[in-house]
Design a protein around this motif. Structure first.
Motif, short mmCIF file in Angstrom:
data_model
loop_
_atom_site.label_atom_id
_atom_site.label_comp_id
_atom_site.label_asym_id
_atom_site.label_seq_id
_atom_site.Cartn_x
_atom_site.Cartn_y
_atom_site.Cartn_z
N GLU A 130 -8.07 -0.31 -8.87
CA GLU A 130 -7.22 0.08 -7.74
C GLU A 130 -8.09 0.19 -6.48
N LEU A 144 -9.16 10.16 -5.32
CA LEU A 144 -8.96 9.04 -4.39
C LEU A 144 -9.98 9.19 -3.27
N TRP A 149 -8.36 -1.03 -2.43
CA TRP A 149 -7.68 -1.57 -1.26
C TRP A 149 -8.70 -1.83 -0.15
N TRP A 162 2.52 1.82 -3.37
CA TRP A 162 1.54 2.34 -4.33
C TRP A 162 1.29 3.82 -4.10
N ALA A 163 1.08 4.20 -2.84
CA ALA A 163 0.76 5.60 -2.53
C ALA A 163 1.94 6.52 -2.80
N LEU A 172 0.84 -1.21 0.00
CA LEU A 172 0.00 0.00 0.00
C LEU A 172 0.87 1.25 0.00
N ALA A 199 -2.01 6.89 3.56
CA ALA A 199 -2.00 6.59 2.12
C ALA A 199 -2.68 7.70 1.33
N LEU A 200 -3.77 8.22 1.85
CA LEU A 200 -4.47 9.32 1.17
C LEU A 200 -3.57 10.55 1.05
N TRP A 250 -0.58 9.82 -1.45
CA TRP A 250 -1.02 9.72 -2.84
C TRP A 250 -1.37 11.09 -3.40
N THR A 251 -2.12 11.89 -2.65
CA THR A 251 -2.53 13.21 -3.16
C THR A 251 -1.34 14.16 -3.25
#
Length: 295
Positions: A136, A209, A138, A123-124, A120, A155-156, A159-160
């Protein structure tokens, strides 16, 4: 995507185009300054400082007493891999176990981190992960206070910030109640803004996301389940990444008597949920040792 208007590299476009058409378009670094803040992401106060580095430190401290007993079992897992396939049968996820044991030789803490959490994070932070089922999606599961919501928030944010795109963290319990309030009669009406279900769902449909926290705590009203199923159907169709957190794995939804998702009889949705990439809030070595002992 827009960058800073005064940026000399992208002239405010947010993207850098190479003269060579064979080379990919690159996201300009100036977009990082424009990444959504924690309030825009909808992060509750408890999770506004969430990030992977802090999470790993908290998790390692919480698991400190289990490190040595788990590392002492690595030899058993190596022996399992060395045995002939016809003797031990098919080992689902064998490649994941091989990678884990290789990583342990470099840094033992890899075996202590939650099962699937490093995938995870990768990916992020870098976008590198091969999704088995295309979408995608999770699924992070574990008991209360296990850190699943904090990990989803980390993760948020990662990713952002990496992509300079937006996102949203949503409490499923709160959203469920808001959807249910749409149908309340005048004597107990809570929807004072007179929002429709569409008003509640549309802002979430195309979020770059979306984190839906405590997915398993949705209200039992079938109309709530229908709205949430439509939300996930839209995001699946548009191939938009989504993170769900819950106490148990997606298979647990099938086993809950009279669960609203089961009452929808939407086999496609349940199959997509079962196909999500998993993160289980137990040390990765514990996950594999438990599987070995159940064989």
């Amino acid at each position: 995507m827009k960058g800073r208007p005064d940026c000399p590299r992208c002239q405010g476009k947010g993207l850098i185009f190479d003269p060579d058409p064979q080379k990919p378009v690159v996201l300009c670094g100036c977009t990082v300054d424009l990444a959504p803040d924690v309030e825009t992401l909808g992060l509750p106060a408890r999770y506004r400082e969430a990030e992977f580095t802090r999470f790993w430190k908290w998790w390692n401290n919480a698991q400190a007493s289990h490190v040595r007993p788990l590392l002492d079992r690595v030899g058993d897992l190596e022996e399992l891999l060395a045995r002939p396939a016809e003797e031990v049968g098919e080992l689902e996820g064998r490649e994941d176990l091989v990678k884990l044991l290789q990583a342990l030789k470099r840094r033992p803490e890899h075996g202590i981190r939650p099962a699937g959490a490093e995938a995870l994070a990768q990916w992020a932070l870098s976008g590198k992960h091969k999704f088995r089922h295309g979408w995608e999606l999770w699924w992070i599961h574990g008991p209360a206070q296990s850190g699943r919501s904090t990990l989803a928030a980390a993760a948020l944010r990662a990713w952002t910030e990496r992509l300079g795109k937006g996102g949203r963290f949503v409490s499923l319990r709160t959203l469920s109640q808001s959807i249910k309030d749409v149908y309340h009669d005048i004597r107990s009406y809570q929807n004072q803004a007179f929002q429709s279900v569409r008003d509640l769902i549309e802002p979430l449909q195309d979020q770059p996301l979306l984190v839906l926290d405590d997915w398993d705590r949705m209200d039992t009203d079938i109309r709530v389940a229908q709205a949430l199923a439509q939300l996930l159907d839209h995001r699946y169709s548009e191939e938009l990444p989504t993170i769900l957190t819950a106490a148990g794995p997606p298979e647990a939804l099938d086993r809950r008597e009279n669960h609203p998702l089961a009452r929808l009889e939407d086999g496609s949705l349940l199959e997509r949920l079962r196909g999500a990439e998993r993160v289980e809030m137990v040390p990765a070595l514990r996950f594999w040792i438990d599987r070995m002992e159940r064989r």
